[in-house]
Design a protein around this motif. Structure first.
Motif, mmCIF file in Angstrom:
data_model
loop_
_atom_site.group_PDB
_atom_site.id
_atom_site.type_symbol
_atom_site.label_atom_id
_atom_site.label_comp_id
_atom_site.label_asym_id
_atom_site.label_seq_id
_atom_site.Cartn_x
_atom_site.Cartn_y
_atom_site.Cartn_z
ATOM 1 N N SER A 137 0.809 -1.215 0.000
ATOM 2 C CA SER A 137 0.000 0.000 0.000
ATOM 3 C C SER A 137 0.844 1.267 0.000
ATOM 4 N N VAL A 138 2.134 1.152 0.337
ATOM 5 C CA VAL A 138 3.009 2.321 0.315
ATOM 6 C C VAL A 138 3.041 2.936 -1.081
ATOM 7 N N SER A 139 2.900 2.105 -2.111
ATOM 8 C CA SER A 139 2.936 2.605 -3.487
ATOM 9 C C SER A 139 1.747 3.502 -3.800
ATOM 10 N N LEU A 140 0.729 3.514 -2.921
ATOM 11 C CA LEU A 140 -0.442 4.350 -3.148
ATOM 12 C C LEU A 140 -0.223 5.792 -2.703
ATOM 13 N N VAL A 141 0.815 6.038 -1.910
ATOM 14 C CA VAL A 141 1.064 7.390 -1.404
ATOM 15 C C VAL A 141 1.275 8.338 -2.590
ATOM 16 N N GLY A 142 0.486 9.418 -2.592
ATOM 17 C CA GLY A 142 0.556 10.402 -3.674
ATOM 18 C C GLY A 142 -0.421 10.121 -4.806
ATOM 19 N N ARG A 143 -1.062 8.947 -4.784
ATOM 20 C CA ARG A 143 -2.000 8.603 -5.850
ATOM 21 C C ARG A 143 -3.438 8.896 -5.433
ATOM 22 N N SER A 144 -4.325 8.931 -6.429
ATOM 23 C CA SER A 144 -5.740 9.180 -6.170
ATOM 24 C C SER A 144 -6.475 7.863 -5.966
ATOM 25 N N VAL A 145 -7.436 7.881 -5.069
ATOM 26 C CA VAL A 145 -8.283 6.711 -4.828
ATOM 27 C C VAL A 145 -9.738 7.178 -4.757
ATOM 28 N N THR A 146 -10.642 6.247 -4.998
ATOM 29 C CA THR A 146 -12.069 6.537 -4.881
ATOM 30 C C THR A 146 -12.603 5.823 -3.651
ATOM 31 N N VAL A 147 -13.219 6.598 -2.753
ATOM 32 C CA VAL A 147 -13.734 6.060 -1.497
ATOM 33 C C VAL A 147 -15.135 6.627 -1.252
ATOM 34 N N PRO A 148 -15.908 6.012 -0.363
ATOM 35 C CA PRO A 148 -17.217 6.583 -0.018
ATOM 36 C C PRO A 148 -17.060 7.994 0.536
ATOM 37 N N THR A 171 -22.687 7.582 -2.375
ATOM 38 C CA THR A 171 -21.882 8.625 -3.017
ATOM 39 C C THR A 171 -20.401 8.314 -2.836
ATOM 40 N N LEU A 172 -19.627 8.623 -3.860
ATOM 41 C CA LEU A 172 -18.192 8.349 -3.850
ATOM 42 C C LEU A 172 -17.422 9.621 -4.167
ATOM 43 N N MET A 173 -16.183 9.667 -3.741
ATOM 44 C CA MET A 173 -15.346 10.830 -4.023
ATOM 45 C C MET A 173 -13.904 10.411 -4.252
ATOM 46 N N ARG A 174 -13.211 11.203 -5.033
ATOM 47 C CA ARG A 174 -11.790 10.962 -5.271
ATOM 48 C C ARG A 174 -10.982 11.744 -4.248
ATOM 49 N N ASP A 175 -9.940 11.101 -3.754
ATOM 50 C CA ASP A 175 -9.095 11.744 -2.753
ATOM 51 C C ASP A 175 -7.657 11.292 -2.974
ATOM 52 N N THR A 176 -6.732 11.971 -2.337
ATOM 53 C CA THR A 176 -5.307 11.677 -2.518
ATOM 54 C C THR A 176 -4.726 11.040 -1.260
ATOM 55 N N VAL A 177 -3.978 9.962 -1.440
ATOM 56 C CA VAL A 177 -3.362 9.261 -0.314
ATOM 57 C C VAL A 177 -2.124 10.033 0.147
ATOM 58 N N ARG A 178 -2.082 10.368 1.420
ATOM 59 C CA ARG A 178 -0.949 11.109 1.975
ATOM 60 C C ARG A 178 -0.004 10.194 2.750
ATOM 61 N N GLN A 213 -5.027 1.327 7.360
ATOM 62 C CA GLN A 213 -5.777 2.519 6.988
ATOM 63 C C GLN A 213 -4.939 3.429 6.106
ATOM 64 N N LEU A 214 -5.639 4.184 5.268
ATOM 65 C CA LEU A 214 -4.995 5.191 4.429
ATOM 66 C C LEU A 214 -5.341 6.570 4.979
ATOM 67 N N GLU A 215 -4.340 7.431 5.065
ATOM 68 C CA GLU A 215 -4.590 8.807 5.478
ATOM 69 C C GLU A 215 -4.778 9.633 4.212
ATOM 70 N N LEU A 216 -6.015 10.108 4.001
ATOM 71 C CA LEU A 216 -6.353 10.834 2.785
ATOM 72 C C LEU A 216 -6.352 12.343 3.021
ATOM 73 N N LYS A 217 -6.106 13.079 1.966
ATOM 74 C CA LYS A 217 -5.978 14.534 2.056
ATOM 75 C C LYS A 217 -7.241 15.188 2.601
ATOM 76 N N ASN A 218 -8.406 14.782 2.095
ATOM 77 C CA ASN A 218 -9.659 15.426 2.491
ATOM 78 C C ASN A 218 -10.510 14.594 3.441
ATOM 79 N N SER A 219 -10.356 13.297 3.393
ATOM 80 C CA SER A 219 -11.240 12.414 4.169
ATOM 81 C C SER A 219 -10.640 11.923 5.471
#
Length: 216
Positions: free
Chosen positions: A89-100, A181-188, A198-204
């Motif tokens: 999951s470290v490779s997800l840092v900086g990438r966008s994901v779709t979450v509720p 409803t879903l939203m795009r967010d960035t993994v920090r 868990q993923l720490e997201l920019k907005n969520s």
């Protein structure tokens, strides 16, 4: 990339737990054997224990020990899987994901809103709300199939574009259809301090890894 919350070093905890469980199983087996020996030494000579009784009791303690060993093995595999999942999951840092979620991100006067319908719907309505909860835009999307859906909203004429959210109302034969409803967010960052990854997201903020619906 921010790796400050990444902590996948659970080897010591696993070793300590496995050693404690192994020691507990060994102590239980030792106490059982001592009690069995004492029972045999003090048995009634005229009514001694038969071989079937001894065999049954030995089988029972072996079963208990075997279950403990199996639990240790399963726990070890589970910890290894969690470590592998965290590293991947470290490779997800900086990438966008779709979450509720229901936040609306407006870029260059446009916003894309994603959602899922649990069933096909005869009528679907999308509403955009401002920070105070007032509806500033309503879109009738008509009939839609079940599953993932997307709508591109032209926000160039919107009176405000900050702190917006959206909601979906869907019906089929006048009965409500569940919409997520879903939203795009960035993994920090990646957080492994709890019992789940868990993923720490920019907005969520913190979101369980298994809540991610799509990557990129």
């Amino acid at each position: 990339m921010d790796f400050t919350t990444l902590n996948v070093n659970t080897t010591n905890k696993t070793s300590t737990s496995a050693a404690a469980q192994s020691s507990g199983a060994a102590d239980t087996q030792d106490r059982f054997l001592k009690l069995l020996v004492a029972q045999m030494q003090n048995q009634d000579p005229m009514n001694p224990m038969d071989n079937a009784q001894v065999t049954t009791q030995l089988a029972q303690i072996q079963t208990v020990t075997g279950v403990g060993t199996l639990n240790n093995s399963i726990q070890g595999l589970s910890n290894q899987f969690n470590q592998m999942q965290a590293l991947q999951s470290v490779s997800l840092v900086g990438r966008s994901v779709t979450v509720p979620g229901n936040k609306v991100a407006v870029e260059d006067g446009k916003a894309t809103m994603n959602f899922e319908l649990a069933d096909s719907a005869d009528a679907v309505k999308l509403e955009v709300l401002n920070g105070a909860g007032a509806v500033i835009s309503t879109q009738d999307l008509g009939k839609m199939k079940s599953g993932a859906q997307s709508y591109a909203w032209d926000a160039s004429k919107a009176s405000e574009t900050a702190n917006l959210t959206f909601r979906i109302t869907a019906t089929k034969s006048d009965n409500p259809v569940t919409a997520t409803t879903l939203m795009r967010d960035t993994v920090r960052a990646v957080n492994t301090s709890g019992t789940t990854l868990q993923l720490e997201l920019k907005n969520s903020g913190l979101v369980d890894y298994d809540k991610v619906r799509a990557l990129g």
